[in-house]
Design a protein around this motif. Sequence first.
Motif, PDB file in Angstrom:
ATOM      1  N   ARG A  10       0.807  -1.215   0.000  1.00  0.00           N
ATOM      2  CA  ARG A  10       0.000   0.000   0.000  1.00  0.00           C
ATOM      3  C   ARG A  10       0.836   1.258   0.000  1.00  0.00           C
ATOM      4  N   CYS A  17      -4.056  -0.342   5.357  1.00  0.00           N
ATOM      5  CA  CYS A  17      -4.138  -1.041   6.642  1.00  0.00           C
ATOM      6  C   CYS A  17      -5.604  -1.204   7.065  1.00  0.00           C
ATOM      7  N   GLU A  18      -6.383  -0.144   6.942  1.00  0.00           N
ATOM      8  CA  GLU A  18      -7.810  -0.213   7.283  1.00  0.00           C
ATOM      9  C   GLU A  18      -8.529  -1.231   6.393  1.00  0.00           C
ATOM     10  N   GLY A  20      -7.193  -3.848   4.974  1.00  0.00           N
ATOM     11  CA  GLY A  20      -6.769  -5.176   5.407  1.00  0.00           C
ATOM     12  C   GLY A  20      -7.553  -5.669   6.612  1.00  0.00           C
ATOM     13  N   HIS A  21      -7.747  -4.798   7.596  1.00  0.00           N
ATOM     14  CA  HIS A  21      -8.467  -5.190   8.812  1.00  0.00           C
ATOM     15  C   HIS A  21      -9.952  -5.417   8.539  1.00  0.00           C
ATOM     16  N   CYS A  31      -5.833 -10.555  10.637  1.00  0.00           N
ATOM     17  CA  CYS A  31      -5.041  -9.606   9.855  1.00  0.00           C
ATOM     18  C   CYS A  31      -3.750  -9.332  10.611  1.00  0.00           C
ATOM     19  N   ASP A  33      -0.358  -7.056  10.805  1.00  0.00           N
ATOM     20  CA  ASP A  33       0.317  -5.829  10.381  1.00  0.00           C
ATOM     21  C   ASP A  33       1.614  -5.774  11.183  1.00  0.00           C
ATOM     22  N   LYS A  34       1.648  -4.999  12.238  1.00  0.00           N
ATOM     23  CA  LYS A  34       2.836  -4.976  13.090  1.00  0.00           C
ATOM     24  C   LYS A  34       2.975  -6.256  13.917  1.00  0.00           C
ATOM     25  N   VAL A 109      -0.317  -7.365   5.848  1.00  0.00           N
ATOM     26  CA  VAL A 109      -0.152  -6.001   5.338  1.00  0.00           C
ATOM     27  C   VAL A 109       1.325  -5.622   5.289  1.00  0.00           C
ATOM     28  N   GLY A 110       1.820  -5.302   4.079  1.00  0.00           N
ATOM     29  CA  GLY A 110       3.180  -4.810   3.903  1.00  0.00           C
ATOM     30  C   GLY A 110       4.262  -5.823   4.197  1.00  0.00           C
TER      31      GLY A 110
END
Length: 214
Positions: A10, A17-18, A20-21, A31, A33-34, A109-110
């Motif tokens: 992204r 991120c939003e 993805g969630h 989901c 992410d971090k 994500v990412g």
Amino acid sequence: MTNTIITIGREFGSGGCEIGHKLAEKLGIKCYDKDMLDLAAKESGICQEIFESHDEKPTNSFLYSLVMDTYSFGYSSGSYTDMPLNHKVFLAQFDAIKKIAKDGPCVLVGRCADYALEDNPELLSVFIHANMDARIRRIARDFDLTDAKAKDMIRKTDKQRSSYYNYYTNKRWGDANSYQFCLDSSKLGIEGTVDAILKLIEIKDDQKINKKIY
């Protein structure tokens, strides 16, 4: 229940991120992410702070890696021992992504997840982009910034993500050839982008069923 593993690259401010969630929530899957950093730190023995400082930021300085390496706990697994710290961090994250994917369908994500899983038949890789005006509005609102500062933050973050992705993969960040699908969230909206990905998953699952039948 799909078996698809969705990776989301992204642009900063595109709402990736939003998306993805929201996508994970609709599918009833996790989901990451971090969270990927948490697992990588736990599995590798490298402290969490180092993963956060390297998160989607290329650190090519040999001196920096040499100094920071004294703060890690080694990641003594096999050939990783003699690598610079930034490579240890990337490979630990790479391993964590593969481990997450083995546990079943999820959204990632990412963090070059599409590259780590490019040989996985269940992969559906998506890149989310948006026009600059929409991104500025989102970042200015979310971080309480002026439009000028939001634009500067977008450019710097995109540059970091691009450099990180291009450095560690054999692909180009944001290039349509690097992903299975590219979607414009400023045209589709957040919910519309989620719905578009859901449709792509449905098509992918249908094709898999048809292959089994015929």
